[in-house]
Design an enzyme around this catalytic site. Structure first.
Site, PDB file in Angstrom:
ATOM      1  CG  HIS A 164      -6.251   4.367 -10.454  1.00 41.94           C
ATOM      2  ND1 HIS A 164      -6.082   5.143  -9.338  1.00 41.94           N
ATOM      3  CD2 HIS A 164      -6.766   3.197 -10.001  1.00 41.94           C
ATOM      4  CE1 HIS A 164      -6.469   4.477  -8.259  1.00 41.94           C
ATOM      5  NE2 HIS A 164      -6.883   3.277  -8.638  1.00 41.94           N
ATOM      6  CB  SER A 202      -6.169  -0.063   0.447  1.00 41.88           C
ATOM      7  OG  SER A 202      -5.988   0.635  -0.770  1.00 41.88           O
ATOM      8  CD  GLU A 203      -9.147  -1.106  -4.259  1.00 42.30           C
ATOM      9  OE1 GLU A 203      -9.879  -2.025  -3.845  1.00 42.30           O
ATOM     10  OE2 GLU A 203      -9.544   0.057  -4.446  1.00 42.30           O
ATOM     11  CB  SER A 259      -0.877  -0.032   1.258  1.00 44.42           C
ATOM     12  OG  SER A 259      -1.693   1.099   1.316  1.00 44.42           O
ATOM     13  N   GLY A 260       0.582   2.162  -0.938  1.00 44.55           N
ATOM     14  CA  GLY A 260       1.129   3.512  -0.898  1.00 44.55           C
ATOM     15  C   GLY A 260       2.634   3.673  -0.995  1.00 44.55           C
TER      16      GLY A 260
HETATM   17 ZN    ZN Z   1      -7.542   1.733  -7.357  1.00 44.40          ZN
END
Ligand code: ZN
Length: 223
Positions: free
Chosen positions: A97, A76-77, A46-47
């Site tokens: 995205h 987080s996905e 994450s991140g």
């Molecule tokens: Zn996403």
């Protein structure tokens, strides 16, 4: 300490994540990638900026989402990735995205049938209703949109593509983005002609036999 668990798969996941940035399918730390080996999944954390990410930063989780190796928190996905493995038989998952796909998600309930290439996903690609990122609701919405397909667009969010291998899932993500871009370009200047569901289904059938034929069996030796 350097872990060796799924090392090769983690390297592939990292390379794919970096390629997403280079190809403009994500911006910054958005999007994520995973690949499955047996009951384990290597997934981006994450991140973390993909350029500074190392192989050891790629997490390994089981199919319930429990971290079995790695020090960082998985994306987080993760619920979205796990539903693709548990319910849809994925070997790898790419979540982007990408710009054109998100734009189409604001206008359509299904990616318009602009090109026969949509047959690679099993037919027309549905747009899943919006739900907050990382939520079980989003995973459910995407799972329903996937149905008999290997890709879905997520409204106000991005795309998810699954395949037996990371290379094929990544190719799907690029093809899907390209089709969305074609429709947006055509739509900007007119009312695009579209394929019928029947025309796409015919290609789905043909694609089942597409590719290199299996090698012919070796004839028995003659004397
Ligand atoms: Zn996403």
């Amino acid at each position: 300490m350097v872990s060796l668990l799924l090392r090769e798969t983690r390297e592939d996941v990292l390379a794919c994540a970096r390629r997403m940035v280079r190809d403009g399918l994500v911006v910054g730390t958005s999007g994520n990638v995973s690949a499955r080996v047996g009951g384990l999944v290597a997934v981006t954390p994450s991140g973390v900026d993909y350029e500074t990410l190392t192989v050891d930063d790629v997490c390994v989780v089981d199919l319930d989402g429990t971290v079995v190796d790695g020090v960082l928190r998985p994306t987080s996905e993760l619920p979205l990735h796990l539903v693709c493995y548990r319910r849809h038989g994925a070997g790898a998952v790419v979540h982007t995205h990408s710009t054109a796909a998100v734009a189409v998600s604001l206008l359509c309930d299904e990616v318009p049938l602009v090109h026969y290439q949509t047959a690679m996903f099993g037919g027309g690609v549905a747009v899943a209703p919006y739900a907050p990122f990382g939520s079980p609701e989003l995973a459910e919405n995407v799972s329903a949109a996937l149905a008999a397909r290997t890709a879905a667009v997520m409204r106000h969010h991005g795309t998810v593509c699954l395949a037996p291998t990371l290379g094929k899932a990544y190719d799907g993500a690029r093809q899907l983005e390209w089709m969305c871009d074609v429709w947006l370009r055509a739509r900007a200047v007119g009312s695009p002609s579209l394929l019928t569901t029947g025309q796409v289904d015919e290609v789905v059938g043909r694609m089942a036999g597409y590719g290199q034929p299996a090698p012919a069996p070796t004839p028995p030796a003659t004397r």
